[in-house]
Design a protein around this motif. Structure first.
Motif, PDB file in Angstrom:
ATOM      1  N   LYS A  67      33.842  -4.042 -32.264  1.00  0.00           N
ATOM      2  CA  LYS A  67      34.862  -4.865 -32.650  1.00  0.00           C
ATOM      3  C   LYS A  67      34.839  -6.280 -31.810  1.00  0.00           C
ATOM      4  CE  LYS A  67      37.448  -1.395 -32.094  1.00  0.00           C
ATOM      5  NZ  LYS A  67      38.394  -0.409 -32.257  1.00  0.00           N
ATOM      6  N   GLU A 105      34.940   6.759 -39.527  1.00  0.00           N
ATOM      7  CA  GLU A 105      35.916   5.758 -39.193  1.00  0.00           C
ATOM      8  C   GLU A 105      36.291   6.006 -37.607  1.00  0.00           C
ATOM      9  OE1 GLU A 105      40.122   3.411 -40.155  1.00  0.00           O
ATOM     10  OE2 GLU A 105      39.095   5.040 -41.498  1.00  0.00           O
ATOM     11  N   ARG A 133      39.932  -2.264 -37.034  1.00  0.00           N
ATOM     12  CA  ARG A 133      38.926  -1.659 -37.843  1.00  0.00           C
ATOM     13  C   ARG A 133      38.827  -2.762 -39.082  1.00  0.00           C
ATOM     14  NH1 ARG A 133      39.917   1.704 -34.623  1.00  0.00           N
ATOM     15  NH2 ARG A 133      40.062   3.742 -34.927  1.00  0.00           N
ATOM     16  N   PRO A 134      37.478  -3.118 -39.635  1.00  0.00           N
ATOM     17  CA  PRO A 134      37.390  -3.739 -40.827  1.00  0.00           C
ATOM     18  C   PRO A 134      37.917  -2.995 -41.965  1.00  0.00           C
ATOM     19  CG  PRO A 134      35.291  -3.463 -39.381  1.00  0.00           C
ATOM     20  CD  PRO A 134      36.277  -2.456 -38.867  1.00  0.00           C
ATOM     21  N   ARG A 135      38.464  -3.569 -42.873  1.00  0.00           N
ATOM     22  CA  ARG A 135      38.705  -2.953 -44.230  1.00  0.00           C
ATOM     23  C   ARG A 135      37.843  -2.108 -44.777  1.00  0.00           C
ATOM     24  NH1 ARG A 135      42.079  -6.879 -48.195  1.00  0.00           N
ATOM     25  NH2 ARG A 135      43.539  -6.853 -46.389  1.00  0.00           N
ATOM     26  N   CYS A 153      35.674  -0.577 -43.545  1.00  0.00           N
ATOM     27  CA  CYS A 153      35.569   0.786 -42.903  1.00  0.00           C
ATOM     28  C   CYS A 153      36.588   1.880 -43.254  1.00  0.00           C
ATOM     29  CB  CYS A 153      35.459   0.658 -41.385  1.00  0.00           C
ATOM     30  SG  CYS A 153      33.999  -0.352 -40.685  1.00  0.00           S
ATOM     31  N   GLN A 154      37.719   1.346 -43.918  1.00  0.00           N
ATOM     32  CA  GLN A 154      38.747   2.634 -44.079  1.00  0.00           C
ATOM     33  C   GLN A 154      38.258   3.536 -45.027  1.00  0.00           C
ATOM     34  OE1 GLN A 154      42.175  -0.151 -45.270  1.00  0.00           O
ATOM     35  NE2 GLN A 154      42.147  -1.130 -43.171  1.00  0.00           N
ATOM     36  N   CYS A 206      34.330  -7.875 -40.004  1.00  0.00           N
ATOM     37  CA  CYS A 206      32.835  -7.059 -39.942  1.00  0.00           C
ATOM     38  C   CYS A 206      32.141  -7.738 -38.758  1.00  0.00           C
ATOM     39  CB  CYS A 206      32.452  -6.877 -41.121  1.00  0.00           C
ATOM     40  SG  CYS A 206      33.172  -5.959 -42.405  1.00  0.00           S
ATOM     41  N   CYS A 259      39.451  -7.288 -36.422  1.00  0.00           N
ATOM     42  CA  CYS A 259      39.378  -6.532 -37.669  1.00  0.00           C
ATOM     43  C   CYS A 259      38.501  -6.867 -38.732  1.00  0.00           C
ATOM     44  CB  CYS A 259      40.780  -6.331 -38.070  1.00  0.00           C
ATOM     45  SG  CYS A 259      42.033  -5.525 -37.239  1.00  0.00           S
ATOM     46  N   GLN A 271      34.566   3.351 -34.938  1.00  0.00           N
ATOM     47  CA  GLN A 271      35.645   2.321 -34.896  1.00  0.00           C
ATOM     48  C   GLN A 271      35.227   1.068 -35.460  1.00  0.00           C
ATOM     49  OE1 GLN A 271      38.255   2.340 -31.324  1.00  0.00           O
ATOM     50  NE2 GLN A 271      36.829   3.885 -30.290  1.00  0.00           N
ATOM     51  N   GLY A 272      34.614   1.073 -36.401  1.00  0.00           N
ATOM     52  CA  GLY A 272      34.128  -0.341 -37.055  1.00  0.00           C
ATOM     53  C   GLY A 272      33.129  -0.792 -36.273  1.00  0.00           C
ATOM     54  N   ASN A 273      32.139  -0.188 -35.664  1.00  0.00           N
ATOM     55  CA  ASN A 273      31.177  -0.604 -34.601  1.00  0.00           C
ATOM     56  C   ASN A 273      31.768  -1.370 -33.693  1.00  0.00           C
ATOM     57  OD1 ASN A 273      28.274   0.014 -34.723  1.00  0.00           O
ATOM     58  ND2 ASN A 273      28.087  -2.299 -35.003  1.00  0.00           N
TER      59      ASN A 273
END
Length: 338
Positions: free
Chosen positions: A311, A303, A293-295, A297-298, A324, A322, A307-309
């Motif tokens: 990946k 989330e 996950r990107p930071r 998105c945390q 964006c 991880c 799932q961070g779109n």
């Protein structure tokens, strides 16, 4: 265990699409060797035996560049597994349609614009538009199910309505509307092709109205970051998020036997000729990919769903799942914390 997978039958292609995301187009070190027919069928048998899929999607490259494609299709069809085939449409003739009649459940062909010059520009070759439209018409005349795919870029985003009308006139059974998802050659053309969230929102509004007006199904299979575009307002379109690690996952088998989390990812989990599928799906590499996950998105309430779109796009473009992914990274100042 997922019940379907993607088989990239070949890395060869007769086109050079500006938006192509094939991993070997962006990674010179990705192995793109091909097995012979006997080895390929043996590899497929292993994958089928271990996964027991109901459905297989054949793609490439361009599948019809492979001379033994008919043998591969027959092998799968004889095992009562349904087949989708993704092609650029340029090599589909009446004889090809007759040869594969009744063996392909759904044909997916691109229709990138109603304007010949735009479709051909995005395809990286001339005279492709005419071949694709003839292929769609020929397939429909033969009673086949056809879905046309419109990939939204800065070059064609204003063409959707008339392109969708053309698809209906040709007899298409459905439309796939995908936002540009960068990778491979497409990433090097990002400045030329990228659209912004406002443009994408307007496009989805047009598509939603079109689906109601003509009663046709329109799906958006490339995930759209909910922090950039509120897709919940479009009630007549179908959307999805990354399916990594779920029963909906579309793990990908390449021509050499390497298995990846999806067809956009460059992570090789192992080779089906050497390693069991369950071992690959339970590997550290798969767990890392699933958890990435990107930071940014945390803490977002979306989330776990989002799932961070994509990946995989982050992985192939920036070397880190991880990170964006390009669309979110480009417009992160516009993103809303959900």
């Amino acid at each position: 265990m997922p019940r379907s997978f993607i088989f990239e039958v070949t890395a060869q292609c007769n086109l050079d699409c500006l938006h192509c995301y094939n991993v070997w187009k962006g990674d010179a070190n990705y192995p793109v060797e091909h097995l012979d027919t006997k080895q390929t069928l043996s590899m497929l048998e292993r994958m089928i035996r271990q996964m027991r899929p109901r459905h297989i999607t054949l793609t490439g490259g361009e599948p019809f560049m492979r001379r033994d494609l008919a043998e591969i299709v027959d092998f799968i069809h004889d095992r009562k597994i349904t087949i989708n085939l993704i092609s650029n449409g340029s090599l589909i003739s009446d004889s090809v349609i007759a040869q594969y009649h009744g063996k392909i459940q759904v044909w997916e062909l691109p229709l990138l614009s109603h304007r010949r010059e735009v479709h051909d520009t995005l395809s990286g070759a001339g005279s492709i538009f005419d071949r694709v439209t003839c292929a769609v018409a020929g397939l429909k005349a033969a009673g086949q199910t056809v879905v046309v795919v419109f990939v939204a870029t800065a070059l064609n985003i204003g063409d959707f309505r008339q392109t969708a009308e053309l698809a209906l006139a040709l007899g298409a059974d459905g439309i796939m509307l995908n936002r540009l998802n960068l990778g491979g050659r497409g990433f090097s053309n990002m400045a030329l092709l990228q659209v912004n969230p406002n443009q994408l929102t307007d496009l989805l509004r047009q598509a939603d109205d079109f689906a109601v007006e003509f009663g046709i199904g329109i799906s958006c299979s490339v995930p759209i970051p909910p922090c950039l575009v509120d897709t919940s307002q479009f009630k007549h379109l179908s959307f999805g998020f990354c399916a990594a690690g779920t029963s909906r996952a579309y793990h990908t088998l390449d021509p050499t036997g390497h298995v990846r989390p999806c067809n956009h990812s460059k992570t090789i989990l192992g080779n089906i000729n050497e390693t069991g599928l369950r071992e690959m799906l339970g590997s550290r590499a798969m767990k890392r990919f699933k958890a990435a996950r990107p930071r940014f998105c945390q803490g977002c309430r979306m989330e776990k769903t989002c799932q961070g779109n994509c990946k995989a796009a982050a992985e192939v473009c920036y070397g880190d799942a991880c990170a964006c992914e390009p669309f979110l990274r480009s417009f992160i100042r516009q993103a809303r914390k959900l």
